[in-house]
Design a protein around this motif. Structure first.
Motif: not given
Lengths: 266, 154
Positions: B41-45, B75-81
């Protein structure tokens, strides 16, 4: 609780690796797995060959996490086709439970969507899609009950592949609106598998809605399997099963009750 | 009363070699997750994760991890796992993957789920053990897991 399925595990000759992949899949909660046999279709007639018998892999199949049934393992054939004339239905197809096609050109994609007798159409994950998805063939495939498959193993391995996978997936979603999509692993090692809820979340990255993403791992996979089963039936209604019981025992029928009386009379 | 709501992701770290689990520690998991989020998710993440993300608990014997983050972007964290393929710990790379078992609003709900999950695991593994000593080993192992869960709440 939905029954999750992973319809693409790379088939290797290494029995131990396949066993460990299937055990990991059972631990993660997948009720059904399909072992993929990839075949490049040649212009000349070629032998596709029978798949290995599934019962040779395990004496007792591992039990799925959260359920009491053992995992179900099926065989699947993927044909990499670059010319419409190369795709021919041979007698070997009946040994496989699911038939998938990986179209390399637009013409093949159109033919696969509209007329070929396949269950799954694979979307490229390791390269930029050479053609754009047009609405008529995509909607034709949706009406016929053919599914589009996105594979995520490449996305996990490499950053460039991840970009291709996501861009191809999103361009498909724009055309098909999230219908008839399944997500599968394409795993070659047990560490490349991911849990079903994680994959449903990954579907959000691919542009699916929450309901569609969960369906992509459960309901749509089941529908693709049933589509494959109908190939072994007559018009999708009657299925014959060999029973080791006396001859007056009737065939196993899936006809609806109203029709049963007529068939019994016959 | 307005309060900051958080989500606890209960994950299991799956490795191919069970002895590698002992190498795990909280820092390794923290940096691996941070790196995965920044790649996906880059810098935003990275900025969102920097706000409120921590590894609350890690059990090196069983590979259970509690990750905590804000409710607004779990959800954003979960999608990066799913993109984590290895952990870097004490100079060694451990190939592994994260399997998210449960998402809860509090540690207590996650603990309740973990107890149910462990009893299910016990039921799954018991038919497979072939001798009394193995049985004692399995029961002891899972009792240790349950004990560790209760520890978290205190």
């Amino acid at each position: 609780m939905a029954a999750f399925a992973d319809l693409c595990i790379s088939g290797t000759n290494d029995k131990k690796r396949l066993q460990s992949i299937i055990e990991t899949a059972a631990h993660l909660g997948y009720s059904t797995v399909a072992i993929n046999h990839l075949v490049e279709v040649q212009p000349k007639k070629q032998e596709i060959g029978k798949p290995k018998c599934v019962s040779e892999l395990f004496d007792h199949f591992p039990i799925v996490q959260g359920r009491s049934r053992p995992i179900r393992v099926l065989n699947r054939l993927t044909l990499v086709v670059s010319d419409t004339s190369h795709f021919r239905q041979t007698a070997d197809f009946k040994f496989y439970d699911i038939i998938a096609i990986y179209p390399k050109t637009e013409k093949v994609f159109h033919a696969a969507c509209m007329s070929c007798d396949v269950d799954i159409i694979c979307i490229a994950a390791t390269e930029k899609q050479p053609f754009h998805f047009k609405r008529p063939p995509v909607f034709g495939a949706i009406e016929r009950g053919v599914f589009f498959e996105i594979s995520y193993a490449a996305a996990i391995k490499d950053s460039t592949m991840r970009r291709y996978t996501i861009s191809n997936a999103i361009s498909l979603m724009e055309t098909c609106k999230g219908k008839n999509v399944i997500v599968s692993s394409g795993a070659e090692k047990p560490l490349e598998l991911r849990g079903p809820y994680d994959i449903a979340n990954l579907g959000l990255l691919f542009g699916l809605s929450e309901g569609d993403a969960k369906a992509a791992v459960s309901a749509n996979c089941r529908a693709a399997l049933l589509h494959g089963e109908t190939r072994k039936t007559a018009l999708g209604i009657i299925r014959t099963v060999k029973k080791s019981q006396p001859a007056d025992e009737r065939e196993d029928k899936e006809a609806p009750p109203s029709k049963k009386a007529k068939l019994d009379a016959m | 009363m307005v309060r900051f709501k958080s989500r606890y992701l209960l994950c299991e770290v799956c490795v191919s070699n069970p002895s590698d689990l002992r190498l795990l520690d909280e820092r390794a998991v923290f940096f691996a997750v941070k790196a995965a989020v920044s790649r996906a998710h880059g810098d935003y993440g990275t900025a969102l994760i920097g706000m409120c993300f921590s590894v609350k608990y890690l059990n090196a014997h069983t590979g259970v991890v509690f990750l905590r983050c804000r409710k607004s972007h779990y959800r954003m964290l979960w999608s990066a796992l799913p993109f984590i393929s290895s952990l870097e710990s004490r100079g060694q790379r451990v190939p592994c993957f994260f399997n998210c078992l449960h998402v809860g609003g509090t540690i207590r709900t996650c603990q309740k789920f973990l107890i149910r999950y462990n009893t299910q695991q016990l039921h799954r593994l018991l038919p497979r053990c072939r001798s009394d000593s193995e049985l004692v080993g399995y029961v002891g192992f899972h009792r240790a897991k349950l004990h560790c869960c209760r520890f978290v709440v205190q």
